[in-house]
Design an enzyme around this catalytic site. Structure first.
Site, PDB file in Angstrom:
ATOM      1  N   SER A   1      32.568  76.502  63.125  1.00 56.40           N
ATOM      2  CA  SER A   1      33.827  75.783  62.924  1.00 56.40           C
ATOM      3  C   SER A   1      34.997  76.752  62.932  1.00 56.40           C
ATOM      4  O   SER A   1      34.851  77.923  62.537  1.00 56.40           O
ATOM      5  CB  SER A   1      33.748  75.094  61.566  1.00 56.40           C
ATOM      6  OG  SER A   1      34.996  74.644  61.168  1.00 56.40           O
TER       7      SER A   1
ATOM      8  N   TYR B   1      31.970  74.911  51.845  1.00 53.03           N
ATOM      9  CA  TYR B   1      31.544  74.439  53.167  1.00 53.03           C
ATOM     10  C   TYR B   1      31.897  75.487  54.233  1.00 53.03           C
ATOM     11  O   TYR B   1      31.053  75.910  55.035  1.00 53.03           O
ATOM     12  CB  TYR B   1      32.182  73.088  53.521  1.00 53.03           C
ATOM     13  CG  TYR B   1      32.074  72.770  54.996  1.00 53.03           C
ATOM     14  CD1 TYR B   1      30.845  72.418  55.556  1.00 53.03           C
ATOM     15  CD2 TYR B   1      33.182  72.882  55.853  1.00 53.03           C
ATOM     16  CE1 TYR B   1      30.725  72.165  56.930  1.00 53.03           C
ATOM     17  CE2 TYR B   1      33.078  72.624  57.207  1.00 53.03           C
ATOM     18  CZ  TYR B   1      31.849  72.277  57.740  1.00 53.03           C
ATOM     19  OH  TYR B   1      31.740  72.048  59.098  1.00 53.03           O
TER      20      TYR B   1
ATOM     21  N   LYS C   1      29.475  78.154  56.866  1.00 51.22           N
ATOM     22  CA  LYS C   1      29.545  78.380  58.325  1.00 51.22           C
ATOM     23  C   LYS C   1      29.635  79.882  58.604  1.00 51.22           C
ATOM     24  O   LYS C   1      28.974  80.414  59.492  1.00 51.22           O
ATOM     25  CB  LYS C   1      30.761  77.653  58.925  1.00 51.22           C
ATOM     26  CG  LYS C   1      30.622  76.136  58.920  1.00 51.22           C
ATOM     27  CD  LYS C   1      29.558  75.674  59.892  1.00 51.22           C
ATOM     28  CE  LYS C   1      29.053  74.300  59.595  1.00 51.22           C
ATOM     29  NZ  LYS C   1      27.846  73.907  60.274  1.00 51.22           N
TER      30      LYS C   1
HETATM   31  P1  NAD Z   1      27.384  64.569  60.589  1.00 54.86           P
HETATM   32  O1  NAD Z   1      27.285  64.551  59.108  1.00 54.86           O
HETATM   33  O2  NAD Z   1      27.778  63.323  61.282  1.00 54.86           O
HETATM   34  O3  NAD Z   1      25.997  65.074  61.222  1.00 54.86           O
HETATM   35  C1  NAD Z   1      25.163  65.998  60.584  1.00 54.86           C
HETATM   36  C2  NAD Z   1      23.784  65.366  60.497  1.00 54.86           C
HETATM   37  O4  NAD Z   1      22.917  66.299  59.869  1.00 54.86           O
HETATM   38  C3  NAD Z   1      23.756  64.087  59.656  1.00 54.86           C
HETATM   39  O5  NAD Z   1      23.204  63.024  60.404  1.00 54.86           O
HETATM   40  C4  NAD Z   1      22.900  64.438  58.449  1.00 54.86           C
HETATM   41  O6  NAD Z   1      22.124  63.331  58.017  1.00 54.86           O
HETATM   42  C5  NAD Z   1      22.070  65.588  58.982  1.00 54.86           C
HETATM   43  N1  NAD Z   1      21.614  66.548  57.958  1.00 54.86           N
HETATM   44  C6  NAD Z   1      22.320  67.130  56.962  1.00 54.86           C
HETATM   45  N2  NAD Z   1      21.535  67.952  56.264  1.00 54.86           N
HETATM   46  C7  NAD Z   1      20.299  67.905  56.830  1.00 54.86           C
HETATM   47  C8  NAD Z   1      19.066  68.535  56.549  1.00 54.86           C
HETATM   48  N3  NAD Z   1      18.918  69.374  55.511  1.00 54.86           N
HETATM   49  N4  NAD Z   1      17.998  68.268  57.335  1.00 54.86           N
HETATM   50  C9  NAD Z   1      18.109  67.408  58.381  1.00 54.86           C
HETATM   51  N5  NAD Z   1      19.251  66.772  58.677  1.00 54.86           N
HETATM   52  C10 NAD Z   1      20.338  67.020  57.903  1.00 54.86           C
HETATM   53  O7  NAD Z   1      28.364  65.761  60.975  1.00 54.86           O
HETATM   54  P2  NAD Z   1      28.989  66.091  62.405  1.00 54.86           P
HETATM   55  O8  NAD Z   1      30.432  65.806  62.353  1.00 54.86           O
HETATM   56  O9  NAD Z   1      28.159  65.517  63.472  1.00 54.86           O
HETATM   57  O10 NAD Z   1      28.828  67.662  62.398  1.00 54.86           O
HETATM   58  C11 NAD Z   1      27.743  68.297  63.040  1.00 54.86           C
HETATM   59  C12 NAD Z   1      27.842  69.785  62.800  1.00 54.86           C
HETATM   60  O11 NAD Z   1      29.097  70.257  63.282  1.00 54.86           O
HETATM   61  C13 NAD Z   1      27.791  70.180  61.326  1.00 54.86           C
HETATM   62  O12 NAD Z   1      27.085  71.385  61.219  1.00 54.86           O
HETATM   63  C14 NAD Z   1      29.242  70.398  60.979  1.00 54.86           C
HETATM   64  O13 NAD Z   1      29.388  71.282  59.915  1.00 54.86           O
HETATM   65  C15 NAD Z   1      29.785  70.972  62.278  1.00 54.86           C
HETATM   66  N6  NAD Z   1      31.229  70.778  62.442  1.00 54.86           N
HETATM   67  C16 NAD Z   1      31.735  69.508  62.407  1.00 54.86           C
HETATM   68  C17 NAD Z   1      33.114  69.332  62.527  1.00 54.86           C
HETATM   69  C18 NAD Z   1      33.713  67.959  62.461  1.00 54.86           C
HETATM   70  O14 NAD Z   1      34.921  67.855  62.210  1.00 54.86           O
HETATM   71  N7  NAD Z   1      32.953  66.897  62.705  1.00 54.86           N
HETATM   72  C19 NAD Z   1      33.961  70.439  62.717  1.00 54.86           C
HETATM   73  C20 NAD Z   1      33.392  71.709  62.768  1.00 54.86           C
HETATM   74  C21 NAD Z   1      32.013  71.881  62.638  1.00 54.86           C
HETATM   75  N1  UFG Z   2      45.620  64.632  57.020  1.00 59.51           N
HETATM   76  C1  UFG Z   2      46.510  63.729  56.458  1.00 59.51           C
HETATM   77  N2  UFG Z   2      46.010  62.632  55.857  1.00 59.51           N
HETATM   78  C2  UFG Z   2      44.672  62.358  55.777  1.00 59.51           C
HETATM   79  C3  UFG Z   2      43.764  63.294  56.355  1.00 59.51           C
HETATM   80  C4  UFG Z   2      44.274  64.420  56.966  1.00 59.51           C
HETATM   81  O1  UFG Z   2      47.710  63.926  56.516  1.00 59.51           O
HETATM   82  O2  UFG Z   2      44.274  61.350  55.186  1.00 59.51           O
HETATM   83  C5  UFG Z   2      46.151  65.815  57.724  1.00 59.51           C
HETATM   84  C6  UFG Z   2      45.710  67.152  57.121  1.00 59.51           C
HETATM   85  O3  UFG Z   2      46.574  67.523  56.084  1.00 59.51           O
HETATM   86  C7  UFG Z   2      45.768  68.065  58.352  1.00 59.51           C
HETATM   87  C8  UFG Z   2      45.407  67.142  59.527  1.00 59.51           C
HETATM   88  O4  UFG Z   2      45.638  65.824  59.052  1.00 59.51           O
HETATM   89  O5  UFG Z   2      47.091  68.513  58.557  1.00 59.51           O
HETATM   90  C9  UFG Z   2      43.944  67.264  59.933  1.00 59.51           C
HETATM   91  O6  UFG Z   2      43.119  67.087  58.789  1.00 59.51           O
HETATM   92  P1  UFG Z   2      41.551  66.808  58.906  1.00 59.51           P
HETATM   93  O7  UFG Z   2      41.047  66.588  57.507  1.00 59.51           O
HETATM   94  O8  UFG Z   2      41.292  65.755  59.891  1.00 59.51           O
HETATM   95  O9  UFG Z   2      40.993  68.165  59.523  1.00 59.51           O
HETATM   96  P2  UFG Z   2      41.055  69.665  58.973  1.00 59.51           P
HETATM   97  O10 UFG Z   2      41.776  70.467  60.000  1.00 59.51           O
HETATM   98  O11 UFG Z   2      41.553  69.735  57.595  1.00 59.51           O
HETATM   99  O12 UFG Z   2      39.511  70.073  58.928  1.00 59.51           O
HETATM  100  C10 UFG Z   2      38.575  69.657  59.928  1.00 59.51           C
HETATM  101  C11 UFG Z   2      37.211  69.498  59.281  1.00 59.51           C
HETATM  102  C12 UFG Z   2      36.688  70.831  58.865  1.00 59.51           C
HETATM  103  C13 UFG Z   2      36.685  71.771  60.038  1.00 59.51           C
HETATM  104  C14 UFG Z   2      38.083  71.878  60.620  1.00 59.51           C
HETATM  105  C15 UFG Z   2      38.097  72.752  61.840  1.00 59.51           C
HETATM  106  O13 UFG Z   2      37.283  68.644  58.145  1.00 59.51           O
HETATM  107  O14 UFG Z   2      35.374  70.684  58.426  1.00 59.51           O
HETATM  108  O15 UFG Z   2      38.545  70.574  60.977  1.00 59.51           O
HETATM  109  O16 UFG Z   2      37.083  72.415  62.705  1.00 59.51           O
HETATM  110  F1  UFG Z   2      36.286  72.978  59.645  1.00 59.51           F
END
Ligand code: NAD
Ligand code: UFG
Length: 385
Positions: free
Chosen positions: A167, A193, A197
């Site tokens: 991330s 969290y 990563k």
């Molecule tokens: P998500 O929660 O939708 O998917 C993750 C899946 O992993 C879930 O279905 C959950 O049930 C499963 N899981 C969690 N712990 C587990 C375990 N111990 N064993 C087996 N399964 C398990 O999240 P996502 O948005 O699809 O994110 C996928 C990956 O990308 C994650 O590693 C997350 O940290 C990373 N990531 C997501 C975002 C985002 O904004 N969505 C941004 C940066 C990184």
């Molecule tokens: N925001 C609002 N109102 C809300 C939610 C978000 O104003 O209800 C704003 C936040 O302050 C920020 C922007 O929208 O300025 C984006 O916020 P998000 O929560 O959607 O995303 P972040 O950038 O805070 O974080 C996300 C994921 C993290 C990940 C990161 C980079 O939550 O896990 O993107 O990948 F690490």
């Protein structure tokens, strides 16, 4: 005689500069195509948001997919996550699924013994920033402990290549923008969290140092949003959404009254936070490009790539774009800043373009249109009633 020499030097130049490189290129292309058709990929967290969209793209490209998930954060359709059942409808293919936790060594080992896995895409993790502050040990155990167990079982079974969901959060508060991959990591990760990563990245780098057979690609996502253009799968957060896009779309569909904009006094053009939003399908395709890279015979050790568009949008720009795409007015109020938030964050994605031949092709209009299509068709997400 001189004439003959002259002509043969032409043939040599042609051979050296055109035929040989063409031969290499063809060999490389054939290897990639062969890998695609014959490769089996284990997808951890395959029932989740990014996982399910990536499984669609893998199946479309003839990979065999084995998905696992403990269903802690995906809606269960009993024996298989509902998201994966929909993936099967989209692609017309069957997904082999295991309800397994990545911390369960024996169950993992059995999967590796049952299938000839060529590589792993590792999504499984807990991802709620706020929750991670309250229950840090659960996050470290699940995300860090789980990843270490997965790597051990992989090594034991001779599978030593992995694409990891990292991330942009590993960069902390950006020291410069746009962020390149050589930006320092691990400094100013403000929540457990984000630290998980960073720690997993470091563990994977150490594993590569210890054993040159390992191949690791760290994909640092910026802000994934949007949904598959069929509207059949998308992001389905449980409870109140923490992230901007799902919150906006729930306001548009009438599930929430109004959006709270966290902070209107940032040093950005309109005072609201700026982020690099990336369409989930572009992100999913990025994983296939990473696999192609990892399968190249000359790829060694580890490499990190940013997956973003390189363009930042403010909260208010996103509200406007979503309003236009949905035809709905999005009510909002500007409130105080959210703790731990940064002002602006966007990627330099040129390394992925150069080395993975990947670039995001979908714009903010597509992101909003597809999110709305998914939300409108599934107002309660995967839950049917
Ligand atoms: P998500 O929660 O939708 O998917 C993750 C899946 O992993 C879930 O279905 C959950 O049930 C499963 N899981 C969690 N712990 C587990 C375990 N111990 N064993 C087996 N399964 C398990 O999240 P996502 O948005 O699809 O994110 C996928 C990956 O990308 C994650 O590693 C997350 O940290 C990373 N990531 C997501 C975002 C985002 O904004 N969505 C941004 C940066 C990184
Ligand atoms: N925001 C609002 N109102 C809300 C939610 C978000 O104003 O209800 C704003 C936040 O302050 C920020 C922007 O929208 O300025 C984006 O916020 P998000 O929560 O959607 O995303 P972040 O950038 O805070 O974080 C996300 C994921 C993290 C990940 C990161 C980079 O939550 O896990 O993107 O990948 F690490």
């Amino acid at each position: 005689m001189l004439n003959l020499l002259y002509k043969s030097s032409y043939v040599f130049v042609l051979f050296y500069y055109a035929i040989i490189p063409l031969g290499y290129l063809t060999k490389w292309w054939v290897t990639i195509e062969k890998m695609k058709g014959n490769s089996t990929i284990l997808v951890t967290g395959g029932g989740g948001y990014v996982g399910s969209h990536t499984v669609v793209e893998l199946l479309k490209n003839n990979y065999t997919v084995i998905a696992l998930d403990n269903m802690i954060n995906c809606y269960s359709g009993n024996e298989k996550p509902e998201s994966l059942k929909r993936v099967e409808q989209i692609t017309g293919e069957t997904v082999t699924f295991y309800n397994v936790d990545i911390r369960d060594r024996e169950a993992l080992d059995k999967i590796f013994k049952t299938h000839k896995i060529d590589s792993v895409i590792h999504f499984a993790a807990l991802k709620a920033v706020g929750e991670s502050v309250k229950i840090p040990l659960t996050y470290y155990q699940n995300n860090v402990g789980g990843s270490a167990t997965l790597l051990e079982v992989m090594a034991k079974n001779g599978v030593k290549s992995i694409v990891f969901s990292s991330s942009a959060t590993v960069y902390g508060n950006p020291q410069f923008l746009p962020i390149t991959e050589d930006h320092p990591t691990g400094q100013g990760c403000t929540n457990p969290y984000g630290k998980t990563k960073f720690f997993v990245e470091e563990i994977m780098k150490d594993v590569c140092t210890s054993d040159p057979e390992w191949k690791v690609i760290l994909l640092r996502y910026f802000n994934p949003v949007g949904a598959h253009d069929s509207g059949m799968i998308g992001e389905d957060p449980s409870g109140i959404p923490n992230n901007l896009m799902p919150y906006i779309s729930q306001v548009a569909v009438g599930r929430r009254e109004k959006l709270q904009v966290f902070g209107g006094d940032y040093e950005t053009p309109d005072g609201t936070g700026v982020r690099d939003y990336i369409h989930i399908t572009d992100l999913a395709i990025g994983h296939l490009k990473a696999l192609e890279k990892i399968f190249q015979c000359d790829f060694r050790s580890w490499k990190a790539y940013n997956l973003g568009t390189g363009r930042g949008y403010s909260v208010l720009e996103m509200v406007k774009a979503f309003s236009e795409a949905s035809g709905k007015q999005i009510k909002y109020e500007i409130t105080c800043r959210r703790e731990g938030d940064i002002s602006a964050c966007y990627a330099d994605a040129s390394l992925a373009k150069k080395e993975l031949n990947w670039t995001a092709t979908r714009d903010v209009k597509d992101m909003c249109k597809d999110t709305w299509n998914w939300q409108n068709k599934n107002p309660k997400g995967f839950q049917k009633s």
